[in-house]
Write an enzyme that holds these catalytic residues in place. Sequence first.
Site, short mmCIF file in Angstrom:
data_model
loop_
_atom_site.label_atom_id
_atom_site.label_comp_id
_atom_site.label_asym_id
_atom_site.label_seq_id
_atom_site.Cartn_x
_atom_site.Cartn_y
_atom_site.Cartn_z
CG HIS A 168 -3.35 -3.64 3.47
ND1 HIS A 168 -2.26 -2.83 4.21
CD2 HIS A 168 -3.94 -2.71 2.77
CE1 HIS A 168 -2.30 -1.51 3.93
NE2 HIS A 168 -3.32 -1.55 2.89
CB CYS B 38 -1.05 0.00 1.31
SG CYS B 38 -2.24 0.98 0.96
CD GLU C 289 -0.84 -5.57 6.24
OE1 GLU C 289 -0.53 -6.13 5.11
OE2 GLU C 289 -0.74 -4.23 6.05
#
Lengths: 227, 80
Positions: free
Chosen positions: A201, A85, A203
């Site tokens: 993302h 990002c 994560e």
Amino acid sequence: MKSAVITFPGSNCDRDMDVALKKFGFKNKMVWHQDIELPKSDLVVLPGGFSYGDYLRCGSMASKSKIMQSVINFANSGGMVMGICNGFQILVETGLVPGVLLRNKYLEFICKNVFVKVNDKDSAYFKNIKNDVLELHIAHNEGNYFCTNDQLKEIEDNAQVAINYCNNEGKIEKSFNPNGSIKNIAGIFNKEKNVLGMMPHPERMIDPSLSGEDGSLFFKNLINNIK
Amino acid sequence: MKISVIITLKKDVLDPQGKVIHQALDGMGFDDVNEVRQGKYFEIDTKETDPQKAKNKVEEMCKKLLANLVIENYKIINAQ
């Protein structure tokens, strides 16, 4: 396996990345942007967020911060550097990966789950990954990947497109493009494929009680590849 | 010495903000506008007193930080 996550003023996914990396076995260190030396690492991550308030252009100021010279040297010597990002935006501003990220086509901040098609099965990031399609999360205002025609040709000739936005079956079509990116590009490599920038993302997709688990697939595979 | 810089998007780069401004102008009755492109303007006050040196420095600033040459052009418009 050792990793380092760089925190810039305005980073806000740095701790999520720390949690994810540790969950899948990395010994992670947080590194402040004003540090000069990187700790010994197998992987350096530039996390998501709004470094320097997204002033001037997203990632532009962070790309000039003190630690970045070490990150650039690390990448140029073959070290693995991943930008997620805002981290992707920082990578394009350093020139480590080609192109730029423009404002989303329809001027909306987009925050939703998307599907991405994994094009690459050779790099240390995606080698051996079982799924061709991953469901990941995006949250950005400037994710509209753009490059010149010459750059696009070079990127495609070198198979540098890592992932494309697609539907759940892996179909890459305009209607599955959330932000106007050229050719639905969601993530790209440098030529050598040791540097990866991507808008989604992983994560954010590591906890079955909160999200899907395709991020877990990504990180498990990543650490196995690096071992 | 004050130097001004204008940064504009290159011709082929999509400018969604410019497009929306164009639409708004259209809605306000300014219906003879062909296109709007949005850019950036900087005023840089530098200690350098030699106009040519100052201009060279600002040019370096443009290349290294103020503009992204993949999508933007810069123009130093006023060195005095």
